[in-house]
Design a protein around this motif. Structure first.
Motif, PDB file in Angstrom:
ATOM      1  N   PHE A 348      -2.288 -12.897 -17.383  1.00 15.56           N
ATOM      2  CA  PHE A 348      -2.024 -14.334 -17.217  1.00 15.56           C
ATOM      3  C   PHE A 348      -1.485 -14.635 -15.828  1.00 15.56           C
ATOM      4  O   PHE A 348      -1.938 -15.559 -15.146  1.00 15.56           O
ATOM      5  CB  PHE A 348      -1.036 -14.817 -18.286  1.00 15.56           C
ATOM      6  CG  PHE A 348      -0.486 -16.181 -17.988  1.00 15.56           C
ATOM      7  CD1 PHE A 348      -1.289 -17.306 -18.119  1.00 15.56           C
ATOM      8  CD2 PHE A 348       0.804 -16.337 -17.533  1.00 15.56           C
ATOM      9  CE1 PHE A 348      -0.805 -18.566 -17.813  1.00 15.56           C
ATOM     10  CE2 PHE A 348       1.309 -17.596 -17.226  1.00 15.56           C
ATOM     11  CZ  PHE A 348       0.501 -18.714 -17.370  1.00 15.56           C
ATOM     12  N   SER A 351      -4.218 -14.078 -13.157  1.00 18.13           N
ATOM     13  CA  SER A 351      -5.290 -15.075 -13.293  1.00 18.13           C
ATOM     14  C   SER A 351      -4.822 -16.431 -12.784  1.00 18.13           C
ATOM     15  O   SER A 351      -5.569 -17.131 -12.110  1.00 18.13           O
ATOM     16  CB  SER A 351      -5.720 -15.221 -14.757  1.00 18.13           C
ATOM     17  OG  SER A 351      -6.226 -14.012 -15.228  1.00 18.13           O
ATOM     18  N   SER A 352      -3.569 -16.780 -13.098  1.00 14.61           N
ATOM     19  CA  SER A 352      -3.083 -18.091 -12.640  1.00 14.61           C
ATOM     20  C   SER A 352      -2.969 -18.114 -11.116  1.00 14.61           C
ATOM     21  O   SER A 352      -3.213 -19.130 -10.487  1.00 14.61           O
ATOM     22  CB  SER A 352      -1.750 -18.441 -13.292  1.00 14.61           C
ATOM     23  OG  SER A 352      -0.803 -17.443 -13.006  1.00 14.61           O
ATOM     24  N   PHE A 399      -9.798 -14.861 -18.472  1.00 16.09           N
ATOM     25  CA  PHE A 399      -8.555 -14.612 -19.213  1.00 16.09           C
ATOM     26  C   PHE A 399      -8.760 -14.769 -20.712  1.00 16.09           C
ATOM     27  O   PHE A 399      -8.423 -13.899 -21.499  1.00 16.09           O
ATOM     28  CB  PHE A 399      -7.453 -15.551 -18.729  1.00 16.09           C
ATOM     29  CG  PHE A 399      -6.180 -15.420 -19.514  1.00 16.09           C
ATOM     30  CD1 PHE A 399      -5.374 -14.305 -19.348  1.00 16.09           C
ATOM     31  CD2 PHE A 399      -5.807 -16.372 -20.446  1.00 16.09           C
ATOM     32  CE1 PHE A 399      -4.207 -14.154 -20.083  1.00 16.09           C
ATOM     33  CE2 PHE A 399      -4.646 -16.227 -21.188  1.00 16.09           C
ATOM     34  CZ  PHE A 399      -3.852 -15.116 -20.998  1.00 16.09           C
ATOM     35  N   SER A 400      -9.345 -15.905 -21.116  1.00 12.68           N
ATOM     36  CA  SER A 400      -9.402 -16.191 -22.552  1.00 12.68           C
ATOM     37  C   SER A 400     -10.359 -15.241 -23.268  1.00 12.68           C
ATOM     38  O   SER A 400     -10.090 -14.798 -24.373  1.00 12.68           O
ATOM     39  CB  SER A 400      -9.803 -17.645 -22.790  1.00 12.68           C
ATOM     40  OG  SER A 400     -11.034 -17.905 -22.169  1.00 12.68           O
ATOM     41  N   GLN A 403      -8.544 -11.730 -23.448  1.00 15.77           N
ATOM     42  CA  GLN A 403      -7.276 -11.612 -24.191  1.00 15.77           C
ATOM     43  C   GLN A 403      -7.347 -12.127 -25.619  1.00 15.77           C
ATOM     44  O   GLN A 403      -6.660 -11.634 -26.493  1.00 15.77           O
ATOM     45  CB  GLN A 403      -6.159 -12.358 -23.444  1.00 15.77           C
ATOM     46  CG  GLN A 403      -5.891 -11.847 -22.054  1.00 15.77           C
ATOM     47  CD  GLN A 403      -5.695 -10.349 -22.015  1.00 15.77           C
ATOM     48  OE1 GLN A 403      -4.882  -9.792 -22.736  1.00 15.77           O
ATOM     49  NE2 GLN A 403      -6.475  -9.676 -21.183  1.00 15.77           N
TER      50      GLN A 403
END
Length: 446
Positions: A348, A351-352, A399-400, A403
């Motif tokens: 996270f 990625s952010s 990411f989604s 994860q």
């Protein structure tokens, strides 16, 4: 500058002694710590020795090279664990570091060109020697020929400059008024391929997918920055002709950035996705550089350093998953939050940063680049809107998909991260978010 160079050269024999893997890494850390005190607080060349010196632009990139090379050794622990020519591997990494150090601290165009080309050799060895699939040979050939073919005209142009001006020192060359289009192209094509600009970017995803984690880290972290660094250096000469012709590169980069972002949206390979996102980020860097505004120059430099840390960290994450699951496919790497919950936080955070969320350095770089491009022409807004949106979209997709969702039934082992891996990710993420507090050294160097 020679003292650091000799430090690195004398580390090479240490690689071939017994179990000195972590010793070499600690020594490069020590060198990095000493180099921090070399920071020149005035705007000209400092630490000059023979043909090496260091100014604001090279300082940041030398620090980045040292940092990424230390983390490469830390990330490639599997080479040590399986004793897969580990001493030779260390030697290649050190040789690459020496080449990068010499490239960034070169004070004239010819030595810059020489080391710029030499950094290809160890990279090629990394891909051919420690890569994954048999296609790594093809990837290596792609890398070599794209880069070599584009940079030969540059050598001719350097000779021409020496013939015309009688000098090729960075600090002394000034704007050349009457230059031909061929000279202009010869000087910058080498850097545009290295960046890589859209349309000459095909070598990059191939090289990334085939390279070991260390190869990917150094490719994304430092080797792409060689192109940007070269452009920052040579544009002092090409100002007058650049005013007329730069719209070409800006338009290719911005449209290309959007197209590459769309390509990212349909990747199933983790590494390929991160590699293509590099092309999109470098597209906006080229755009900002080509506007030749103060904001554009500083913003491109900032984003290069930020992207070096961020995408290197993402490649480490992809490798950590690959070591556990034996695959980089998003179809298998899903639901990892159930499998490695502690790593989900690092996914996270990095990625952010990749989608330029505050307080990362990427945000600072992108804001300045957006400023410079929009003030150059408001038409660039159309592409920048799409670029920013899709940049967030593919990062969210990465990411989604990795994860969340149902965990793949073929995964049977349960393994959380090692301390080494968490430290590795922390050392990528921490400077990325800490440097924003001291952004004046990155933004006001001209």
């Amino acid at each position: 500058m020679l003292k650091f160079l000799f430090f690195l050269i004398f580390l090479i024999p240490v690689c071939f002694m017994g179990s000195f893997w972590w010793m070499v890494q600690s020594m490069i850390f020590l060198l990095l710590f000493m180099f921090m005190f070399m920071f020149s607080y005035f705007f000209c060349w400092g630490g000059i020795s023979y043909l090496f010196g260091c100014d604001y632009i090279s300082y940041g990139l030398i620090m980045l090279s040292l940092w990424i090379c230390v983390l490469m050794v830390m990330a490639s622990e599997s080479v040590l664990r399986h004793n897969y020519f580990s001493s030779f591997f260390l030697c290649i990494v050190l040789f690459l570091l020496i080449m990068l150090y010499c490239t960034f601290s070169s004070m004239n165009l010819f030595s810059f060109y020489l080391f710029f080309e030499s950094s290809l050799i160890p990279t090629l060895f990394l891909i051919l020697g420690w890569g994954y699939q048999p296609e790594r040979l093809q990837a290596g050939i792609y890398l070599l020929f794209y880069t070599l073919l584009a940079s030969l005209p540059m050598l001719v142009c350097i000779m021409y400059i020496y013939n015309t001006l009688g000098l090729i020192d960075f600090s002394l060359i000034n704007m050349m008024n009457e230059v031909s289009i061929l000279f202009y192209l010869g000087m910058i094509i080498a850097f545009l391929v290295k960046m890589p600009m859209f349309m000459v970017h095909l070598w990059l995803p191939k090289a990334h997918v085939e390279a070991p984690v260390s190869g990917s880290m150094i490719l994304a972290g430092v080797l792409l920055k060689l192109g940007g660094y070269g452009l920052l250096r040579v544009y002092i000469m090409l100002m007058s002709i650049g005013m007329k012709l730069n719209y070409l590169w800006i338009s290719i980069s911005l449209v290309g950035g959007v197209l590459v972002s769309l390509i990212c949206m349909r990747q199933t390979d983790l590494k390929a996705l991160i590699a293509y996102s590099s092309v999109a980020h470098m597209g906006i860097v080229i755009g900002g550089l080509m506007t030749m505004f103060y904001w554009g120059f500083c913003g491109s430099y900032t984003l290069m350093i930020a992207h070096g840390l961020c995408s290197s960290g993402l490649f480490c994450l992809a490798n950590i998953s690959y070591e556990r699951l034996g695959s980089r496919s998003l179809l298998i790497n899903k639901g990892l939050m159930n499998f490695m919950p502690s790593l989900a936080m690092w996914w996270f955070l990095l990625s952010s940063c990749n989608m330029a969320a505050p307080p990362s350095l990427n945000l600072l770089g992108e804001i300045s680049l957006l400023n410079s491009l929009v003030s150059w022409s408001w038409l660039t807004m159309i592409m920048l809107i799409f670029l920013s949106f899709f940049s967030a979209a593919y990062t969210l997709y990465l990411f989604s998909y990795s994860q969340h969702g149902m965990i793949y039934s073929g995964i049977y082992s349960c393994s959380l991260g090692y301390t080494r891996e968490f430290l590795l990710l922390f050392l990528h993420w921490f400077p990325l978010n800490l440097l924003i507090l001291k952004s004046d050294i990155i933004m006001f160097w001209m």
